[in-house]
Design a protein around this motif. Sequence first.
Motif, PDB file in Angstrom:
ATOM      1  N   ALA A 119       0.832  -1.207   0.000  1.00 58.89           N
ATOM      2  CA  ALA A 119       0.000   0.000   0.000  1.00 58.89           C
ATOM      3  C   ALA A 119       0.867   1.256   0.000  1.00 58.89           C
ATOM      4  O   ALA A 119       0.552   2.235  -0.692  1.00 58.89           O
ATOM      5  CB  ALA A 119      -0.927  -0.003   1.212  1.00 58.89           C
ATOM      6  N   SER A 120       1.949   1.248   0.740  1.00 57.58           N
ATOM      7  CA  SER A 120       2.812   2.430   0.818  1.00 57.58           C
ATOM      8  C   SER A 120       3.452   2.739  -0.530  1.00 57.58           C
ATOM      9  O   SER A 120       3.529   3.909  -0.942  1.00 57.58           O
ATOM     10  CB  SER A 120       3.904   2.219   1.869  1.00 57.58           C
ATOM     11  N   VAL A 121       3.931   1.716  -1.208  1.00 59.25           N
ATOM     12  CA  VAL A 121       4.550   1.932  -2.517  1.00 59.25           C
ATOM     13  C   VAL A 121       3.533   2.482  -3.508  1.00 59.25           C
ATOM     14  O   VAL A 121       3.805   3.444  -4.244  1.00 59.25           O
ATOM     15  CB  VAL A 121       5.156   0.617  -3.060  1.00 59.25           C
ATOM     16  N   LEU A 122       2.351   1.907  -3.525  1.00 53.78           N
ATOM     17  CA  LEU A 122       1.331   2.341  -4.484  1.00 53.78           C
ATOM     18  C   LEU A 122       0.836   3.750  -4.191  1.00 53.78           C
ATOM     19  O   LEU A 122       0.591   4.538  -5.114  1.00 53.78           O
ATOM     20  CB  LEU A 122       0.163   1.347  -4.482  1.00 53.78           C
ATOM     21  N   VAL A 123       0.701   4.094  -2.923  1.00 50.49           N
ATOM     22  CA  VAL A 123       0.285   5.452  -2.590  1.00 50.49           C
ATOM     23  C   VAL A 123       1.417   6.436  -2.884  1.00 50.49           C
ATOM     24  O   VAL A 123       1.171   7.581  -3.283  1.00 50.49           O
ATOM     25  CB  VAL A 123      -0.190   5.549  -1.129  1.00 50.49           C
ATOM     26  N   GLY A 124       2.649   5.998  -2.724  1.00 52.01           N
ATOM     27  CA  GLY A 124       3.769   6.837  -3.148  1.00 52.01           C
ATOM     28  C   GLY A 124       3.677   7.159  -4.628  1.00 52.01           C
ATOM     29  O   GLY A 124       3.909   8.297  -5.057  1.00 52.01           O
ATOM     30  N   ASP A 125       3.320   6.169  -5.432  1.00 48.57           N
ATOM     31  CA  ASP A 125       3.115   6.400  -6.861  1.00 48.57           C
ATOM     32  C   ASP A 125       1.982   7.395  -7.098  1.00 48.57           C
ATOM     33  O   ASP A 125       2.058   8.252  -7.990  1.00 48.57           O
ATOM     34  CB  ASP A 125       2.799   5.077  -7.569  1.00 48.57           C
ATOM     35  N   PHE A 126       0.917   7.286  -6.299  1.00 43.33           N
ATOM     36  CA  PHE A 126      -0.205   8.213  -6.411  1.00 43.33           C
ATOM     37  C   PHE A 126       0.247   9.646  -6.142  1.00 43.33           C
ATOM     38  O   PHE A 126      -0.136  10.588  -6.858  1.00 43.33           O
ATOM     39  CB  PHE A 126      -1.308   7.814  -5.432  1.00 43.33           C
ATOM     40  N   LEU A 127       1.081   9.832  -5.114  1.00 44.01           N
ATOM     41  CA  LEU A 127       1.563  11.170  -4.790  1.00 44.01           C
ATOM     42  C   LEU A 127       2.439  11.729  -5.905  1.00 44.01           C
ATOM     43  O   LEU A 127       2.373  12.928  -6.223  1.00 44.01           O
ATOM     44  CB  LEU A 127       2.332  11.151  -3.467  1.00 44.01           C
ATOM     45  N   LEU A 128       3.256  10.879  -6.516  1.00 42.90           N
ATOM     46  CA  LEU A 128       4.054  11.335  -7.656  1.00 42.90           C
ATOM     47  C   LEU A 128       3.150  11.780  -8.804  1.00 42.90           C
ATOM     48  O   LEU A 128       3.434  12.772  -9.485  1.00 42.90           O
ATOM     49  CB  LEU A 128       4.985  10.219  -8.140  1.00 42.90           C
ATOM     50  N   SER A 129       2.065  11.046  -9.017  1.00 38.42           N
ATOM     51  CA  SER A 129       1.136  11.427 -10.089  1.00 38.42           C
ATOM     52  C   SER A 129       0.522  12.796  -9.801  1.00 38.42           C
ATOM     53  O   SER A 129       0.302  13.585 -10.729  1.00 38.42           O
ATOM     54  CB  SER A 129       0.046  10.367 -10.246  1.00 38.42           C
ATOM     55  N   GLN A 130       0.253  13.075  -8.531  1.00 43.59           N
ATOM     56  CA  GLN A 130      -0.284  14.386  -8.179  1.00 43.59           C
ATOM     57  C   GLN A 130       0.728  15.487  -8.476  1.00 43.59           C
ATOM     58  O   GLN A 130       0.367  16.562  -8.964  1.00 43.59           O
ATOM     59  CB  GLN A 130      -0.668  14.407  -6.698  1.00 43.59           C
ATOM     60  N   ALA A 131       1.988  15.213  -8.187  1.00 41.68           N
ATOM     61  CA  ALA A 131       3.027  16.199  -8.470  1.00 41.68           C
ATOM     62  C   ALA A 131       3.072  16.522  -9.956  1.00 41.68           C
ATOM     63  O   ALA A 131       3.144  17.694 -10.355  1.00 41.68           O
ATOM     64  CB  ALA A 131       4.384  15.675  -7.994  1.00 41.68           C
ATOM     65  N   PHE A 132       3.012  15.494 -10.784  1.00 43.77           N
ATOM     66  CA  PHE A 132       3.116  15.725 -12.219  1.00 43.77           C
ATOM     67  C   PHE A 132       1.859  16.391 -12.772  1.00 43.77           C
ATOM     68  O   PHE A 132       1.940  17.198 -13.705  1.00 43.77           O
ATOM     69  CB  PHE A 132       3.432  14.424 -12.948  1.00 43.77           C
ATOM     70  N   GLN A 133       0.711  16.102 -12.204  1.00 44.66           N
ATOM     71  CA  GLN A 133      -0.493  16.811 -12.624  1.00 44.66           C
ATOM     72  C   GLN A 133      -0.385  18.300 -12.308  1.00 44.66           C
ATOM     73  O   GLN A 133      -0.788  19.154 -13.109  1.00 44.66           O
ATOM     74  CB  GLN A 133      -1.720  16.211 -11.933  1.00 44.66           C
ATOM     75  N   ILE A 134       0.148  18.618 -11.135  1.00 43.32           N
ATOM     76  CA  ILE A 134       0.329  20.021 -10.758  1.00 43.32           C
ATOM     77  C   ILE A 134       1.317  20.698 -11.700  1.00 43.32           C
ATOM     78  O   ILE A 134       1.100  21.835 -12.161  1.00 43.32           O
ATOM     79  CB  ILE A 134       0.815  20.128  -9.296  1.00 43.32           C
ATOM     80  N   MET A 135       2.412  20.007 -11.998  1.00 47.90           N
ATOM     81  CA  MET A 135       3.433  20.573 -12.868  1.00 47.90           C
ATOM     82  C   MET A 135       2.875  20.857 -14.257  1.00 47.90           C
ATOM     83  O   MET A 135       3.125  21.920 -14.844  1.00 47.90           O
ATOM     84  CB  MET A 135       4.632  19.631 -12.942  1.00 47.90           C
ATOM     85  N   VAL A 136       2.095  19.946 -14.803  1.00 50.24           N
ATOM     86  CA  VAL A 136       1.480  20.156 -16.117  1.00 50.24           C
ATOM     87  C   VAL A 136       0.478  21.305 -16.043  1.00 50.24           C
ATOM     88  O   VAL A 136       0.399  22.146 -16.942  1.00 50.24           O
ATOM     89  CB  VAL A 136       0.800  18.865 -16.609  1.00 50.24           C
ATOM     90  N   GLY A 137      -0.273  21.354 -14.948  1.00 49.86           N
ATOM     91  CA  GLY A 137      -1.248  22.423 -14.774  1.00 49.86           C
ATOM     92  C   GLY A 137      -0.611  23.792 -14.708  1.00 49.86           C
ATOM     93  O   GLY A 137      -1.232  24.800 -15.087  1.00 49.86           O
TER      94      GLY A 137
END
Length: 335
Positions: A119-137
Amino acid sequence: MNQPAVSEKVKTASLDALYALIHNDLKKVDALILDRVKSEIPLIHDIARHIVASGGKRIRPALTLISAQLCEYQGQRHIALAAAVEFIHTATLLHDDVVDESKLRRGLATANELFGNKASVLVGDFLLSQAFQIMVGDGSLKALKILSDASAVISKGEVMQLMTEGQPETTIENYLQVISSKTAVLFAAACELGAVISGHDTLEEDLREFGIYIGIAFQLVDDVLDYAADEKVLGKSVGDDFHEGKITLPVILAYNAGTREEKAFWARTLSELEQKPGDFEEALALMQKHGAIAQTITMAERYCSKARQCLSAFPPGKAKSAMLDIADFCTSRVY
């Protein structure tokens, strides 16, 4: 065995002036982060809130916010980009704690200890996805490149560190390359963003170098604290690096200066991970004998001195003073 070198060397510098300047902006960053981790999937929400709300100095997003002030930025882009920086950092913490099998961080149980490694690894991936969404935004290819490049280098740095585990003969040069990649590069990116969004191209390199030097110093002191800190103050288990066979500068210095018998000790405890009661205390004693702790702090101080020089082109002011305070804090902190 207690080591007074860290806590008694100098009075811990304060970041109060820094956080007073960025208080309102940092509240906006935290609000944005908490909003972005809302999810209809309970496990994502629970783990993300646990790690995000667990405290910490927020030093990396703080660097983006104060760098923007230093460059006299007037907009709001620094809020989202600071959040992206913190998401990247938090994701790496989740992944690191799984790799290191850590049980404590900031005095609290780690996410992997509470929720499990998968769960920790997968949620870490989720947080990275949020970072990249913000960066694109944000819409800036330059900002996107800075943070995406930093993310790539961090990953390489983690792999490089893994390759040095159990190898006390690692050179100082290789060690510095590891920490520059896994730690300092995100400090550098966080600072550089302040100049980028302000449109001050000529200041980007100065702020990037400031971040690199501060990041290296920060990690050097982290490595000292793992051997010499008060565990209650540090908020995590002292000796984790030793028990995991991690090679840090205090180890390298003690190993290089050691006798044949001492090198055999380091090989047994770190290379073979054959550790017994009293070995951690013996490791600390060898570091004291050869001045490895003091030498590491001295190196951190040199990097902080270089960081201060990077700000020479900036006029005096509250933002500059706050950034200089960060350099002072790096080498005097006890947590």
